[in-house]
Design an enzyme around this catalytic site. Structure first.
Site, PDB file in Angstrom:
ATOM      1  N   GLN A 144       0.862  -1.135  -0.038  1.00 29.86           N
ATOM      2  CA  GLN A 144       0.086   0.154   0.278  1.00 29.86           C
ATOM      3  C   GLN A 144       0.821   1.251   0.069  1.00 29.86           C
ATOM      4  O   GLN A 144       1.591   1.644   0.800  1.00 29.86           O
ATOM      5  CB  GLN A 144      -1.015  -0.027   1.320  1.00 29.86           C
ATOM      6  CG  GLN A 144      -1.734   1.000   1.396  1.00 29.86           C
ATOM      7  CD  GLN A 144      -2.266   1.136   2.816  1.00 29.86           C
ATOM      8  OE1 GLN A 144      -1.450   0.752   3.845  1.00 29.86           O
ATOM      9  NE2 GLN A 144      -3.566   1.482   3.211  1.00 29.86           N
ATOM     10  N   SER A 147       1.050   6.642   2.568  1.00 31.43           N
ATOM     11  CA  SER A 147       1.415   7.665   3.194  1.00 31.43           C
ATOM     12  C   SER A 147       2.987   8.208   2.557  1.00 31.43           C
ATOM     13  O   SER A 147       3.539   7.243   1.928  1.00 31.43           O
ATOM     14  CB  SER A 147       2.011   6.878   4.712  1.00 31.43           C
ATOM     15  OG  SER A 147       0.826   6.206   5.291  1.00 31.43           O
ATOM     16  N   SER A 179       4.381  -1.260   4.368  1.00 35.12           N
ATOM     17  CA  SER A 179       4.699  -2.542   4.841  1.00 35.12           C
ATOM     18  C   SER A 179       4.759  -3.498   3.825  1.00 35.12           C
ATOM     19  O   SER A 179       4.166  -3.510   2.722  1.00 35.12           O
ATOM     20  CB  SER A 179       3.485  -2.807   5.671  1.00 35.12           C
ATOM     21  OG  SER A 179       2.997  -2.090   6.618  1.00 35.12           O
ATOM     22  N   GLU A 262      -9.058  -2.292   5.219  1.00 39.55           N
ATOM     23  CA  GLU A 262      -8.071  -2.891   6.190  1.00 39.55           C
ATOM     24  C   GLU A 262      -8.366  -2.782   7.666  1.00 39.55           C
ATOM     25  O   GLU A 262      -8.171  -3.553   8.464  1.00 39.55           O
ATOM     26  CB  GLU A 262      -6.984  -1.607   6.043  1.00 39.55           C
ATOM     27  CG  GLU A 262      -5.819  -1.576   6.892  1.00 39.55           C
ATOM     28  CD  GLU A 262      -4.655  -0.612   6.558  1.00 39.55           C
ATOM     29  OE1 GLU A 262      -4.921   0.522   5.650  1.00 39.55           O
ATOM     30  OE2 GLU A 262      -3.555  -0.637   7.039  1.00 39.55           O
ATOM     31  N   GLU A 385      -6.615   8.955  16.911  1.00 43.31           N
ATOM     32  CA  GLU A 385      -7.136  10.186  17.218  1.00 43.31           C
ATOM     33  C   GLU A 385      -8.170  10.308  15.705  1.00 43.31           C
ATOM     34  O   GLU A 385      -9.381  10.731  15.688  1.00 43.31           O
ATOM     35  CB  GLU A 385      -6.103  11.263  16.995  1.00 43.31           C
ATOM     36  CG  GLU A 385      -5.266  11.498  18.259  1.00 43.31           C
ATOM     37  CD  GLU A 385      -4.346  10.441  18.432  1.00 43.31           C
ATOM     38  OE1 GLU A 385      -3.950   9.448  17.835  1.00 43.31           O
ATOM     39  OE2 GLU A 385      -3.488  10.490  19.546  1.00 43.31           O
TER      40      GLU A 385
END
Ligand SMILES: Cc1cc2nc3c(=O)[nH]c(=O)nc-3n(C[C@H](O)[C@H](O)[C@H](O)COP(=O)(O)OP(=O)(O)OC[C@H]3O[C@@H](n4cnc5c(N)ncnc54)[C@H](O)[C@@H]3O)c2cc1C
Length: 413
Positions: A144, A147, A179, A262, A385
């Site tokens: 993936q 990020s 990952s 996910e 958060e």
């Protein structure tokens, strides 16, 4: 056969069990189960680093056998190698694989539970028909590429660019925390295709060949000592337009499909809250004599109860979530991270310094990897958060949180 037919499910289980037992010898399943039991390793985030090529080959081989027998994706569409059955059939196979001691298929997690749902829902028929069987057969391992150094929680801030070039696109930028990037064949990349469009509208999703010229993968070492994730540099990487997932400018929608899946699947039995890990924790508490302590007894019971509640919530049908439906993945993820914290906290407490000084005593220092890996789960798949914000806004209909006041020099001083 329907999802609710108990007899149908029992017949499917019998068929799957017969097949799995017939190939168990080839995978030394019993031996693998014993090795796993006897191995001292216990991780909350599975880390397949260097030297794991054989393990990866074994998993690919197992997945191919499952696929060819129609057991790799029972709930998938028939035209892509599935059988069009209910999701409970997938669970039957997962349970049997664990029960019979087959190797963990964690290396396939991203491809199967993050990349595949996006392809299934948004890709053009040709890409979908080619890539879904490749992922489900284990021929392609996925990663993936979302990020970036400046875009994690604020994922819509991705800066990696894709520029049109003939019948394809040229990608340039940097991704991070990828990952299994070092083992992957393909990556699902969220990139900016229109810098002038509003932030959420200017992104597009592509499937990148991880071996293409211009792709560089560099490991990042974690505090557990492992190196399961990576930085990925994309330097003028050519991607054919046929490898676009969804429409140009609709990358945010495609990312939503991947992230939703996910968060829901992270709570599965192959993860940190597996019956295997819980069983090992209970055995540890007992072996160290901590079961006689009422505080520890209460904590192990509470931990097991929270895991059972989480698993039950994960099985709820869509309709049972009420207004929380759109945030159900975030709720499950929060329950999972809290359960892992309880497990890591209890392990750390009963072990004390035994967790961090390797005395050679089995099942002691091994827990350090679990304890040190647990905090990562508060970040992976989106931070706590952010999950709480999603639950508040999408699940409870509360207003967006106020933007933090712009920091000025005076405000900081
Ligand atoms: C084990 C692991 C595996 C991962 N695997 C992958 C992968 O395969 N592919 C991939 O693309 N990414 C992956 N990630 C990255 C992960 O998705 C990001 O780390 C995560 O989204 C957080 O982004 P960030 O690290 O940039 O933190 P930031 O976004 O910089 O956040 C820093 C802190 O600020 C808080 N914060 C930020 N914005 C808000 C807000 N609006 N309100 C309240 N608090 C806020 C965050 O919650 C956090 O505590 C992985 C991470 C981990 C730990």
């Amino acid at each position: 056969m329907t999802e609710t037919s108990t007899a149908g499910l029992a017949a499917f289980r019998a068929e799957a069990e017969e097949f799995l037992r017939s190939i168990a010898g080839g995978f030394a399943a019993d031996e693998a189960a014993r090795a796993r039991r006897e191995s001292d390793r216990i991780a909350s985030v599975e880390e397949l680093g260097e030297g794991h090529e054989l393990q990866v080959e074994r998993v690919r081989n197992l997945q191919a056998r499952l696929f060819d027998a129609g057991l790799a994706w029972p709930s998938g569409p028939v035209d892509c190698g599935g059988r069009g059955l209910g999701r409970d059939h997938d669970q039957v196979v997962d349970d049997l694989l664990a029960e019979l001691g087959f190797p963990s298929r964690e290396v396939l997690f991203v491809g199967l539970h993050i990349v595949a749902p996006a392809l299934d829902r948004h890709a053009a028929p040709e890409l979908r028909a080619r890539m879904l069987p490749a992922l489900y057969r284990g021929d392609a391992i996925g990663c993936q590429l979302f990020s970036e150094p400046g875009a994690g929680s604020d994922l819509a801030g991705v800066a990696t660019r894709a520029v049109r070039d003939g019948d394809g696109w040229v990608l340039t930028g940097q991704k991070v925390w990828t990952s299994m990037g070092h083992l992957a064949d393909v990556g699902e990349a969220l990139v900016r295709t229109d810098p002038d469009a509003p932030k959420h509208a200017g992104m597009t999703m592509f499937l990148v060949d991880m071996r293409a010229p211009g792709v560089t993968v560099r490991p990042i070492r974690q505090m557990t000592g492992g190196a399961a994730f990576n930085e990925v540099f994309l330097d003028g990487v050519r991607v054919p337009d046929a490898h676009r997932i969804g429409a140009v400018g609709e990358g945010w929608k495609v990312a939503g499909t991947s992230l939703g899946s996910e968060r829901k699947t992270m709570v599965g039995d192959d993860g940190p809250v597996s019956p295997y890990a819980l069983g090992r924790l209970a055995a540890l508490v007992e072996r160290l004599g901590a079961a006689d302590d009422p505080v520890h007894r209460a904590e192990i019971a509470g931990t097991v109860a929270s895991v059972v509640a989480m698993k039950a919530a994960a099985e709820l049908p869509e309709g049972a979530w009420g207004s929380l439906g759109p945030a159900s993945g975030s709720v499950l993820k929060m329950l999972m991270t809290r359960a892992v914290d309880r497990m890591a906290g209890l392990a750390g407490e009963v072990l004390g310094e035994l967790a961090f000084t390797d005395s050679g005593e089995p099942d002691t220092h091994a827990w350090a990897e679990f304890v040190l890996g647990a905090p990562a789960l508060h970040l992976a798949g989106g931070t706590d958060e952010i999950q709480l914000n999603i639950i508040a806004q999408r699940g409870l209909g509360l207003p967006r949180p106020p933007k933090p006041a712009r920091q000025t020099t005076e405000a900081r001083s």
